[in-house]
Design an enzyme around this catalytic site. Structure first.
Site, PDB file in Angstrom:
ATOM      1  CE  LYS A  63      -3.641   2.038   1.962  1.00 39.84           C
ATOM      2  NZ  LYS A  63      -4.379   2.341   0.805  1.00 39.84           N
ATOM      3  N   GLY A  68       6.633   0.716   5.065  1.00 43.68           N
ATOM      4  CA  GLY A  68       7.594   0.071   4.805  1.00 43.68           C
ATOM      5  C   GLY A  68       7.279  -0.455   3.433  1.00 43.68           C
ATOM      6  CB  CYS A  69       4.815   0.712   1.035  1.00 41.19           C
ATOM      7  SG  CYS A  69       3.698  -0.954   0.976  1.00 41.19           S
ATOM      8  CB  THR A  70       7.115   5.493   2.351  1.00 40.22           C
ATOM      9  OG1 THR A  70       5.641   5.263   1.969  1.00 40.22           O
ATOM     10  CG2 THR A  70       8.005   6.766   2.336  1.00 40.22           C
ATOM     11  CB  ALA A  73       8.603   3.636  -2.686  1.00 35.99           C
TER      12      ALA A  73
END
Length: 173
Positions: A63, A68-70, A73
């Site tokens: 998401k 974690g995704c930030t 990315a």
């Protein structure tokens, strides 16, 4: 008899939480499936437009704007020049909509393609497993012919996806 019952219960629980058997997942040596999704600008992106031209780093993440995704990315963003040295294109895919991807890319100055996978159709094509009820975090390194040469699956080691990707691209040379 009790052990068979326990195994049956464990399998039922795994199915309930969305786990997949590894035989359904795209593995090293498999060709990536053909798909078309919208990118963060709302433009149609078809995988067949890049296969045959570039090695690919296709990463699935849960998401936009989660910690974690930030981190993942931004790690891909920061390593952009290293990926360019290998001629590789980075593609991030999640179930978030185009507007969410556009905001995420703008907020973090992401310099690669994000694809919106509503309903997780492409995620399912790849057989990306879930962890409990959370969509999984898996990276696929794909050669110019569209064949997977390396995979990395880790929900907790978000920044290691970049390290694994670069090491696999280096081995391809």
């Amino acid at each position: 008899m009790k052990s068979l019952l326990k195994i049956g219960m464990i399998m039922a629980i795994l199915q309930l939480f969305g786990s997949r058997s590894y035989s359904q997942e795209i593995k090293v040596g498999d060709k990536v499936p053909n798909f078309t999704l919208q990118d963060q600008e709302g433009k149609s992106f078809s995988i067949d437009t890049v296969i045959g031209k570039y090695p690919l780093v296709i990463y699935f993440y849960p998401k936009d704007e989660t910690s974690g995704c930030t981190k993942e990315a931004c790690s891909f963003r920061d390593a952009y020049e290293s990926f360019n040295q290998y001629g590789a294109k980075v593609i991030g895919i999640s179930g978030d909509n185009v507007k969410s991807h556009q905001q995420f890319a703008s907020h973090h100055q992401l310099n690669f393609t994000l694809l919106s996978d509503p309903g997780n159709k492409v995620r399912k094509l790849f057989g990306v497993p879930k962890t409990m009820m959370i969509p999984g975090r898996v990276t696929y390194i794909v050669d110019k012919n569209g064949v997977v040469v390396h995979t990395f699956n880790s929900m907790t080691k978000a920044d290691q996806h970049v390290e694994e990707s670069l090491a696999a691209l280096k081995k391809m040379q």
